[in-house]
Design a protein around this motif. Structure first.
Motif, PDB file in Angstrom:
ATOM      1  N   GLY A 187       0.700  -1.271   0.048  1.00  0.00           N
ATOM      2  CA  GLY A 187       0.011  -0.119   0.062  1.00  0.00           C
ATOM      3  C   GLY A 187       0.790   1.309   0.084  1.00  0.00           C
ATOM      4  N   PRO A 188       1.941   1.298   0.854  1.00  0.00           N
ATOM      5  CA  PRO A 188       2.667   2.584   0.987  1.00  0.00           C
ATOM      6  C   PRO A 188       3.496   2.828  -0.281  1.00  0.00           C
ATOM      7  N   LYS A 189       3.765   1.722  -1.440  1.00  0.00           N
ATOM      8  CA  LYS A 189       4.379   2.237  -2.364  1.00  0.00           C
ATOM      9  C   LYS A 189       3.572   2.814  -3.573  1.00  0.00           C
ATOM     10  N   ASN A 190       2.247   2.916  -3.215  1.00  0.00           N
ATOM     11  CA  ASN A 190       1.289   3.545  -4.114  1.00  0.00           C
ATOM     12  C   ASN A 190       0.956   4.939  -3.852  1.00  0.00           C
ATOM     13  N   VAL A 191       1.005   5.838  -4.992  1.00  0.00           N
ATOM     14  CA  VAL A 191       0.759   7.405  -4.837  1.00  0.00           C
ATOM     15  C   VAL A 191      -0.581   7.622  -4.425  1.00  0.00           C
ATOM     16  N   ASP A 192      -1.710   6.671  -4.527  1.00  0.00           N
ATOM     17  CA  ASP A 192      -3.051   7.088  -3.837  1.00  0.00           C
ATOM     18  C   ASP A 192      -3.021   6.568  -2.491  1.00  0.00           C
ATOM     19  N   PHE A 193      -2.029   5.986  -1.722  1.00  0.00           N
ATOM     20  CA  PHE A 193      -2.300   5.703  -0.274  1.00  0.00           C
ATOM     21  C   PHE A 193      -2.855   6.636   0.388  1.00  0.00           C
ATOM     22  N   ILE A 194      -3.477   6.333   1.457  1.00  0.00           N
ATOM     23  CA  ILE A 194      -4.420   7.433   2.351  1.00  0.00           C
ATOM     24  C   ILE A 194      -3.551   8.282   3.139  1.00  0.00           C
ATOM     25  N   THR A 195      -2.325   8.039   3.404  1.00  0.00           N
ATOM     26  CA  THR A 195      -1.585   9.173   3.914  1.00  0.00           C
ATOM     27  C   THR A 195      -1.109  10.211   3.073  1.00  0.00           C
ATOM     28  N   TYR A 196      -0.628   9.736   1.881  1.00  0.00           N
ATOM     29  CA  TYR A 196      -0.094  10.694   0.800  1.00  0.00           C
ATOM     30  C   TYR A 196      -1.201  11.607   0.415  1.00  0.00           C
ATOM     31  N   ARG A 197      -2.648  10.926   0.316  1.00  0.00           N
ATOM     32  CA  ARG A 197      -3.778  11.746   0.005  1.00  0.00           C
ATOM     33  C   ARG A 197      -4.251  12.857   0.988  1.00  0.00           C
ATOM     34  N   PHE A 198      -3.838  12.374   2.289  1.00  0.00           N
ATOM     35  CA  PHE A 198      -4.185  13.247   3.548  1.00  0.00           C
ATOM     36  C   PHE A 198      -3.355  14.639   3.625  1.00  0.00           C
ATOM     37  N   PHE A 199      -1.898  14.176   3.406  1.00  0.00           N
ATOM     38  CA  PHE A 199      -0.808  15.327   3.469  1.00  0.00           C
ATOM     39  C   PHE A 199      -1.193  16.143   2.153  1.00  0.00           C
ATOM     40  N   CYS A 200      -1.643  15.566   1.132  1.00  0.00           N
ATOM     41  CA  CYS A 200      -1.877  16.417  -0.108  1.00  0.00           C
ATOM     42  C   CYS A 200      -3.026  17.405   0.032  1.00  0.00           C
ATOM     43  N   THR A 223      -2.495   0.785  18.600  1.00  0.00           N
ATOM     44  CA  THR A 223      -2.263   2.092  18.049  1.00  0.00           C
ATOM     45  C   THR A 223      -0.733   2.617  17.600  1.00  0.00           C
ATOM     46  N   GLY A 224       0.146   1.905  18.197  1.00  0.00           N
ATOM     47  CA  GLY A 224       1.547   2.380  17.697  1.00  0.00           C
ATOM     48  C   GLY A 224       1.694   1.398  16.501  1.00  0.00           C
ATOM     49  N   VAL A 225       1.082   0.242  16.152  1.00  0.00           N
ATOM     50  CA  VAL A 225       1.468  -0.387  15.083  1.00  0.00           C
ATOM     51  C   VAL A 225       0.802   0.458  13.904  1.00  0.00           C
ATOM     52  N   LEU A 226      -0.342   0.925  13.925  1.00  0.00           N
ATOM     53  CA  LEU A 226      -1.163   1.843  13.064  1.00  0.00           C
ATOM     54  C   LEU A 226      -0.360   3.082  12.841  1.00  0.00           C
ATOM     55  N   PHE A 227       0.163   3.761  14.079  1.00  0.00           N
ATOM     56  CA  PHE A 227       0.840   5.007  13.576  1.00  0.00           C
ATOM     57  C   PHE A 227       2.225   4.575  12.951  1.00  0.00           C
ATOM     58  N   GLY A 228       2.888   3.623  13.163  1.00  0.00           N
ATOM     59  CA  GLY A 228       4.117   3.197  12.262  1.00  0.00           C
ATOM     60  C   GLY A 228       3.674   2.800  10.951  1.00  0.00           C
ATOM     61  N   TYR A 229       2.556   2.253  10.482  1.00  0.00           N
ATOM     62  CA  TYR A 229       2.164   2.002   9.346  1.00  0.00           C
ATOM     63  C   TYR A 229       1.701   2.986   8.519  1.00  0.00           C
ATOM     64  N   PHE A 230       0.909   3.799   9.168  1.00  0.00           N
ATOM     65  CA  PHE A 230       0.330   5.129   8.214  1.00  0.00           C
ATOM     66  C   PHE A 230       1.091   6.271   8.257  1.00  0.00           C
ATOM     67  N   MET A 231       2.056   6.423   9.234  1.00  0.00           N
ATOM     68  CA  MET A 231       2.909   7.485   9.323  1.00  0.00           C
ATOM     69  C   MET A 231       4.325   7.373   8.834  1.00  0.00           C
ATOM     70  N   ILE A 232       5.060   6.473   9.884  1.00  0.00           N
ATOM     71  CA  ILE A 232       6.383   6.366   9.643  1.00  0.00           C
ATOM     72  C   ILE A 232       6.794   5.538   8.284  1.00  0.00           C
ATOM     73  N   ALA A 233       6.035   4.373   7.967  1.00  0.00           N
ATOM     74  CA  ALA A 233       6.339   3.771   6.925  1.00  0.00           C
ATOM     75  C   ALA A 233       6.210   4.215   5.697  1.00  0.00           C
ATOM     76  N   PRO A 234       5.211   5.210   5.224  1.00  0.00           N
ATOM     77  CA  PRO A 234       4.904   5.872   4.125  1.00  0.00           C
ATOM     78  C   PRO A 234       5.945   7.042   3.713  1.00  0.00           C
ATOM     79  N   LEU A 235       6.256   7.816   4.995  1.00  0.00           N
ATOM     80  CA  LEU A 235       7.231   8.715   5.070  1.00  0.00           C
ATOM     81  C   LEU A 235       8.621   8.267   4.745  1.00  0.00           C
ATOM     82  N   SER A 236       9.068   7.146   5.358  1.00  0.00           N
ATOM     83  CA  SER A 236      10.045   6.674   4.780  1.00  0.00           C
ATOM     84  C   SER A 236      10.337   6.027   3.649  1.00  0.00           C
ATOM     85  N   VAL A 237       9.039   5.362   3.045  1.00  0.00           N
ATOM     86  CA  VAL A 237       9.142   4.823   1.591  1.00  0.00           C
ATOM     87  C   VAL A 237       9.333   5.823   0.655  1.00  0.00           C
ATOM     88  N   ASN A 238       8.463   6.984   0.560  1.00  0.00           N
ATOM     89  CA  ASN A 238       8.601   7.946  -0.067  1.00  0.00           C
ATOM     90  C   ASN A 238       9.805   8.747  -0.220  1.00  0.00           C
TER      91      ASN A 238
END
Length: 270
Positions: free
Chosen positions: A50-63, A145-160
């Motif tokens: 999911g985090p390697k796709n540009v339409d991932f929810i985190t990327y859309r949120f920051f956009c 909560t930590g797992v979700l935070f890591g997945y939706f915040m840390i992982a996509p920021l790192s991947v991008n």
């Protein structure tokens, strides 16, 4: 055979209890991992990739957030120039197995916490043992909560960040499957365990290793350590580090409050 009281248990008895705790926890992890093994399509295609796709929810949120504050599309992700590859014969099978085990650990965490509670409960007061459900629910919520935070915040920021970072136009990112999964695994599981800080402080206060005053005195040093940890587990940009540091410092302040409550109760008992 009836379970012995804490005062009747020898060192070897404690080791035996610990051994069975590890055995039961391992069985629970493997059971959950077996279930996860058969949902590989969903876990890999929808969750891991999911985090390697540009339409991932985190990327859309920051956009959307950047446009809301009049920053045009400065925070929008338009491209993640990377491909996932497997360079070993058993690479995909190994990734499947270890991903299933990681999923088994995450799914089986409440049971592991329950086993941990049973192991330490003989050392607690009778009235404290009544809070078993509260302890398990709280610890599980913090972990997830930590797992979700890591997945939706840390992982996509790192991947991008890492996918778009390049030292030469001659280089294209063909990322090894194991490297990509390791990044996501460390981001999610590490954050999940990090969010257990209030639980850890509770028990450290109980046994007298920390006090509210010591936690307050070391607050400034803790902030430095948190910023260093944020720099390690996130891309080297200030926005990512702040995003990680804020919830950790909030947890630290909550931990101080918990330590105060525990310390006051112990003072009353004395």
């Amino acid at each position: 055979m009836a379970k012995k009281n804490l005062s009747e248990m020898s060192f070897l008895d404690h080791l035996e209890e610990l051994r069975w705790l590890l055995i039961r926890s391992t069985i629970a992890i493997l059971a959950c991992a077996t279930v996860a093994f058969f949902f590989s399509d969903f876990i890999f295609d929808k969750i891991l990739f999911g985090p390697k796709n540009v339409d991932f929810i985190t990327y859309r949120f920051f956009c959307d957030l950047s446009q809301e504050f009049g920053l045009d599309k400065s925070l929008c992700v338009t491209e993640i120039p990377m491909r996932i590859q497997s360079r070993e014969m058993g690479g995909q099978f190994s990734a499947h197995m270890w991903t299933s085990i990681t999923a088994g650990f995450i799914l089986g965490f409440p049971f592991i916490i329950w086993e941990f509670w049973k192991f330490i409960s003989p050392a607690l007061y009778e009235k404290e043992r009544k809070y078993a459900v509260l302890f398990i629910v709280t610890a599980s919520i913090l972990f997830f909560t930590g797992v979700l935070f890591g997945y939706f915040m840390i992982a996509p920021l790192s991947v991008n960040f890492l996918a778009n970072y390049n030292v030469s136009k001659e280089i294209f990112n063909d990322i090894d499957l194991d490297s990509y999964i390791s990044l996501l695994r460390s981001s999610t599981v590490a954050c999940g365990l990090l969010f257990e800080l209030p639980i850890l402080i509770y028990f450290l206060t109980k046994i007298g290793l920390v006090t509210p005053s010591s936690l307050r005195n070391y607050r400034k040093y803790t902030l430095v350590i948190v910023l260093i940890l944020s720099a390690i587990i996130t891309p080297p940009d200030i926005i990512s580090q702040v995003i990680v540091a804020i919830p950790i410092m909030i947890l630290y302040e909550i931990s101080i409050l918990i330590s105060v409550i525990v310390h006051k109760k112990q003072e009353k008992i004395k």
